[in-house]
Motif scaffolding. Structure first.
Motif, mmCIF file in Angstrom:
data_model
loop_
_atom_site.group_PDB
_atom_site.id
_atom_site.type_symbol
_atom_site.label_atom_id
_atom_site.label_comp_id
_atom_site.label_asym_id
_atom_site.label_seq_id
_atom_site.Cartn_x
_atom_site.Cartn_y
_atom_site.Cartn_z
ATOM 1 N N ASP A 1 7.552 -23.577 -49.661
ATOM 2 C CA ASP A 1 8.673 -24.392 -50.115
ATOM 3 C C ASP A 1 9.946 -23.847 -49.488
ATOM 4 N N GLU A 2 10.498 -24.576 -48.532
ATOM 5 C CA GLU A 2 11.700 -24.170 -47.781
ATOM 6 C C GLU A 2 11.506 -22.812 -47.103
ATOM 7 N N PRO A 3 10.534 -22.684 -46.181
ATOM 8 C CA PRO A 3 10.231 -21.367 -45.594
ATOM 9 C C PRO A 3 11.318 -20.808 -44.696
ATOM 10 N N THR A 4 12.202 -21.654 -44.152
ATOM 11 C CA THR A 4 13.244 -21.143 -43.261
ATOM 12 C C THR A 4 14.636 -21.237 -43.879
ATOM 13 N N LYS A 5 14.706 -21.316 -45.195
ATOM 14 C CA LYS A 5 15.991 -21.392 -45.874
ATOM 15 C C LYS A 5 16.792 -20.113 -45.608
ATOM 16 N N GLY A 6 17.961 -20.264 -45.007
ATOM 17 C CA GLY A 6 18.811 -19.114 -44.720
ATOM 18 C C GLY A 6 18.334 -18.260 -43.570
ATOM 19 N N VAL A 7 17.488 -18.803 -42.693
ATOM 20 C CA VAL A 7 16.918 -18.038 -41.584
ATOM 21 C C VAL A 7 17.572 -18.469 -40.280
ATOM 22 N N ASP A 8 17.913 -17.501 -39.422
ATOM 23 C CA ASP A 8 18.602 -17.833 -38.183
ATOM 24 C C ASP A 8 17.658 -18.472 -37.176
ATOM 25 N N VAL A 9 18.244 -18.991 -36.088
ATOM 26 C CA VAL A 9 17.488 -19.771 -35.111
ATOM 27 C C VAL A 9 16.367 -18.952 -34.482
ATOM 28 N N GLY A 10 16.662 -17.702 -34.118
ATOM 29 C CA GLY A 10 15.643 -16.870 -33.500
ATOM 30 C C GLY A 10 14.483 -16.598 -34.435
ATOM 31 N N ASP B 1 14.847 -29.894 -44.271
ATOM 32 C CA ASP B 1 15.164 -30.150 -42.872
ATOM 33 C C ASP B 1 14.079 -31.055 -42.305
ATOM 34 N N PHE B 2 14.363 -32.358 -42.233
ATOM 35 C CA PHE B 2 13.344 -33.306 -41.788
ATOM 36 C C PHE B 2 12.944 -33.067 -40.334
ATOM 37 N N GLU B 3 13.859 -32.567 -39.526
ATOM 38 C CA GLU B 3 13.513 -32.247 -38.138
ATOM 39 C C GLU B 3 12.457 -31.144 -38.120
ATOM 40 N N GLU B 4 12.639 -30.143 -38.964
ATOM 41 C CA GLU B 4 11.663 -29.067 -39.088
ATOM 42 C C GLU B 4 10.328 -29.598 -39.600
ATOM 43 N N SER C 1 4.597 -30.508 -38.862
ATOM 44 C CA SER C 1 3.540 -31.191 -39.614
ATOM 45 C C SER C 1 2.678 -32.077 -38.723
ATOM 46 N N HIS C 2 1.384 -32.140 -39.068
ATOM 47 C CA HIS C 2 0.492 -33.115 -38.451
ATOM 48 C C HIS C 2 0.629 -34.472 -39.148
ATOM 49 N N ARG C 3 0.799 -34.433 -40.456
ATOM 50 C CA ARG C 3 1.010 -35.637 -41.250
ATOM 51 C C ARG C 3 2.109 -35.364 -42.265
ATOM 52 N N ILE C 4 2.793 -36.432 -42.691
ATOM 53 C CA ILE C 4 3.840 -36.316 -43.699
ATOM 54 C C ILE C 4 3.518 -37.246 -44.859
ATOM 55 N N VAL C 5 3.629 -36.717 -46.063
ATOM 56 C CA VAL C 5 3.451 -37.506 -47.274
ATOM 57 C C VAL C 5 4.835 -37.719 -47.882
ATOM 58 N N PRO C 6 5.427 -38.906 -47.737
ATOM 59 C CA PRO C 6 6.747 -39.160 -48.337
ATOM 60 C C PRO C 6 6.656 -39.118 -49.863
ATOM 61 N N ILE C 7 7.643 -38.498 -50.494
ATOM 62 C CA ILE C 7 7.700 -38.379 -51.952
ATOM 63 C C ILE C 7 8.985 -39.041 -52.443
ATOM 64 N N SER C 8 8.842 -39.931 -53.403
ATOM 65 C CA SER C 8 10.003 -40.602 -53.978
ATOM 66 C C SER C 8 9.840 -40.682 -55.488
ATOM 67 N N ASP C 9 10.801 -40.107 -56.212
ATOM 68 C CA ASP C 9 10.779 -40.137 -57.675
ATOM 69 C C ASP C 9 9.447 -39.670 -58.235
ATOM 70 N N GLY C 10 8.899 -38.594 -57.665
ATOM 71 C CA GLY C 10 7.670 -38.012 -58.185
ATOM 72 C C GLY C 10 6.412 -38.746 -57.806
ATOM 73 N N ARG C 11 6.504 -39.684 -56.871
ATOM 74 C CA ARG C 11 5.332 -40.449 -56.447
ATOM 75 C C ARG C 11 5.156 -40.330 -54.937
ATOM 76 N N SER C 12 3.914 -40.240 -54.493
ATOM 77 C CA SER C 12 3.638 -40.207 -53.060
ATOM 78 C C SER C 12 3.591 -41.631 -52.521
ATOM 79 N N ILE C 13 4.113 -41.810 -51.296
ATOM 80 C CA ILE C 13 4.148 -43.120 -50.654
ATOM 81 C C ILE C 13 3.276 -43.060 -49.407
ATOM 82 N N GLY C 14 1.969 -43.026 -49.595
ATOM 83 C CA GLY C 14 1.050 -43.020 -48.468
ATOM 84 C C GLY C 14 1.044 -41.698 -47.729
ATOM 85 N N SER C 15 0.516 -41.737 -46.511
ATOM 86 C CA SER C 15 0.426 -40.569 -45.640
ATOM 87 C C SER C 15 0.640 -41.043 -44.214
ATOM 88 N N VAL C 16 1.618 -40.449 -43.510
ATOM 89 C CA VAL C 16 2.063 -40.968 -42.222
ATOM 90 C C VAL C 16 1.828 -39.943 -41.116
#
Length: 635
Positions: free
Chosen positions: A420-429, A454-457, A462-477
């Motif tokens: 959960d947020e693995p690069t929070k506060g981590v520099d570019v290098g 960070d959606f770019e991250e 990721s190989h796939r993304i599961v969008p989450i909205s209001d506690g619900r998953s919206i498919g798998s992309v």
């Protein structure tokens, strides 16, 4: 507005700052940039009176200042938005926002203070997202960050230091913050902006000062005169590889590691389903308050599951505590390291070994069994071995703390890793090295669930993304089918999605057909939203990813960029006809296509009339956040 000269600060044998100079003008955003441990936060604490410098001076608006305590800096008009939030958990949201005013002179009125708190949140665009009377302890990490920003806004400070303010914010929330910073800049306030995200530095700042090992290696440089590679060289003193999306690899055919069906853990997790296979990185993409972190905590035994089924390695999995999760082969990195992960009374090595203790059943600690693994991970994370003996992890910079906690999650060689947020506060290098490590671990067969604001991250890893909205998953992309703007649209809160659905329902009802909003690749359609009649008439349901051939309108989808043009009715074999109209954001980012399908035997409406109705609804209901692309703009 602000001048700092020859600022020096030592902590025992460590020189955090060495004769650093820094200037801030009125009406500018000045970036303070550098690697973890470079001295950025230390300089911010000196300016705000949290620590006293050993040498140097500060001048504010031409007047020499010496801050003995934070109150002195606040009274002088200096505010800070900290990297680690400093909220009083047992106080209400509104009390936290105006908390600094309690130390000021004069009488205060409760109603006026509460109104000021509301106004600060309103300026951030979040007035309706918070219960002002709720205790801060109920807030997520991202919500706490927003309240922290509101504190600085409510202070009406002339100098505001933003120390990693976007670490827990989504792209849309970051854009909203930048809009506020633009208004503050126009108002003549001076802002210091600390961030590790290069795109943010180049988007919002006017000048840059770069710190390396406690020294200023570049001062007051105009941002527009630098590029990303040059800025990185200044930061680390060498070249590093750029971080980009890897070649898409489908690993969904590998052994199934985790299967989640209908997961519910109220109030934040309502209905979530997804799968992760061995060697696969699956990202959870959602906005602030979507329930992403709560999903991770439920899977790690920190929250009680009330519905749904979860299997781990084809076995039922229902952990009631983190200890059970750890012993089942699950590693976990929590979002908020200060509140959820760090034990200040333990040494750095002992903090890393907490997961080992949780899994161990023997009476003794057994630290020696993990000695070689700790050294291996420290080298992988570029964490100096001698720092493992430090007696307090809080002496580390935020990025180095994060590295140590990632080491904790890997110490037992888990089969499923939740980050959960693995690069929070981590520099570019450091971020590049973490990305390389995660990709290597996935290549070796580790299943990874990744959460990032960070959606770019998220899309780079990721190989796939599961969008989450209001506690619900919206498919798998599949990641290659979506970009940041589209993911933001797909993960929009239900209140916002409700407006989109209302537009589609209106189109369908007015013309006697079905309407949908979709993202189209060369042969695949991802449905963002659909009218109630869309599934039966088109075969498209919200969140579904399908090849054109598996829908009921393959001809129209395939001809969207053909000779017939995007705004022409295209007929199907069964007699149905579809009109596709391209839509975009105000910044011309592609937001997909709005389609209207008319059943066989019905007369096709005038294309100009459909386009006019859609344009009007987009302008009115979505407040100009989406517009129709003109025909000549369309590929």
């Amino acid at each position: 507005m602000l001048t700092a000269r020859h600022i020096t600060k030592r902590f025992q044998s460590v020189t955090a700052l060495s004769r650093v100079d820094f200037d801030l003008k009125a009406g500018e955003v000045h970036a303070l940039f550098g690697a973890n441990g470079a001295g950025k936060s230390t300089l911010a604490k000196v300016i705000t009176g949290q620590i006293a410098p050993d040498e140097g001076s500060i001048t504010l608006a031409g007047e020499a200042k010496s801050f003995a305590r934070p109150r002195d800096a606040l009274d002088a008009g200096i505010g800070i938005v900290t990297q680690e939030t400093s909220l009083a958990s047992d106080l209400a949201v509104w009390e936290n926002i105006i908390l600094p005013r309690y130390g000021a002179r004069g009488r205060v009125r409760r109603a006026a203070l509460k109104a000021a708190a509301h106004n600060a949140l309103a300026e951030l665009g979040h007035a309706d997202d918070f219960d002002l009377d709720a205790p801060a302890t109920e807030l997520s990490s991202a919500q706490r960050q927003i309240v922290e920003i509101a504190k600085a806004i409510a202070l009406e400070a002339r100098v505001i230091i933003f120390d990693e303010p976007t670490a827990s914010l989504s792209p849309s929330e970051t854009a909203r913050l930048f809009a506020i910073m633009e208004r503050l800049r126009e108002d003549g306030r001076g802002m210091v902006f600390v961030s590790h995200r290069l795109e943010e530095i180049f988007t919002i700042t006017d000048r840059i000062t770069v710190l390396r090992d406690g020294k200023a290696v570049a001062q007051n440089v105009d941002t527009h005169t630098l590029d990303q590679n040059e800025l990185i060289r200044l930061m680390v003193g060498r070249e590093i590889g750029t971080v980009s999306r890897g070649v898409p690899v489908d690993r969904s055919s590998g052994p199934l590691v985790l299967s989640v069906e209908g997961l519910s853990a109220p109030p934040m997790v309502r209905d979530v389903s997804f799968q992760i296979h061995a060697g696969e990185i699956v990202g959870l993409g959602g906005l602030v308050g979507s329930g992403r972190s709560e999903i991770a905590e439920t899977l790690f035994g920190l929250r009680k599951r009330t519905a749904g089924t979860v299997s781990l390695f084809d076995r039922a999995y229902r952990p009631t505590s983190p200890t059970e999760a750890i012993r089942s082969g699950v590693g976990f990195l929590a979002e908020d390291r200060r509140r959820q992960s760090i034990v200040p009374d333990l040494s750095v090595r002992e903090n890393i070994l907490l997961a080992h203790l949780g899994a161990r059943r023997a009476f003794t600690r057994g630290y020696s069994a993990r000695a070689a693994k700790i050294v291996e991970l420290a080298d992988l994370m570029e964490l100096p071995r001698h720092r493992l003996a430090d007696d307090n992890l809080l002496n580390f910079s935020g990025g180095m703390q994060q590295k140590a906690l990632i080491m904790r999650s890997l110490i037992l060689d888990p089969k499923l890793l939740i980050l959960d947020e693995p690069t929070k506060g981590v520099d570019v290098g450091s971020r590049a090295s973490i990305y390389a490590l995660l990709r290597r671990l996935a290549d070796e067969g580790l299943a990874i669930l990744l959460i990032s604001s960070d959606f770019e991250e998220l899309m780079a890893l990721s190989h796939r993304i599961v969008p989450i909205s209001d506690g619900r998953s919206i498919g798998s992309v599949p990641t290659e089918l979506i970009d940041e703007e589209q993911l933001t649209l797909l993960a929009a809160p239900r209140a916002s999605m409700g407006k989109q659905i209302a537009i589609l329902d209106g189109l369908a009802e007015a013309h006697g057909g079905a309407a949908f909003w979709a993202l189209l690749s060369h042969d695949t359609v991802l449905t963002l939203a659909a009218s109630q009649s869309a599934e039966a008439l088109t075969g498209l349901g919200a969140g579904a990813v399908r090849p054109y051939a598996d829908t009921r309108i393959p001809a129209a989808l395939g001809a969207r960029a053909g000779e017939t043009g995007p705004q022409t009715w295209v007929g199907e074999a069964d007699g149905a006809s579809t009109l596709l109209i391209p839509v975009a954001s105000p910044r011309d980012h592609d937001l997909g296509w709005v389609g209207l399908t008319i059943p066989a035997g019905a007369a096709s409406p005038d294309t100009a009339e459909v386009a006019r109705m859609l344009a009007e609804r987009l302008r009115h209901d979505l407040e100009n956040q989406v517009r129709i692309k003109s025909t000549e703009e369309t590929p």
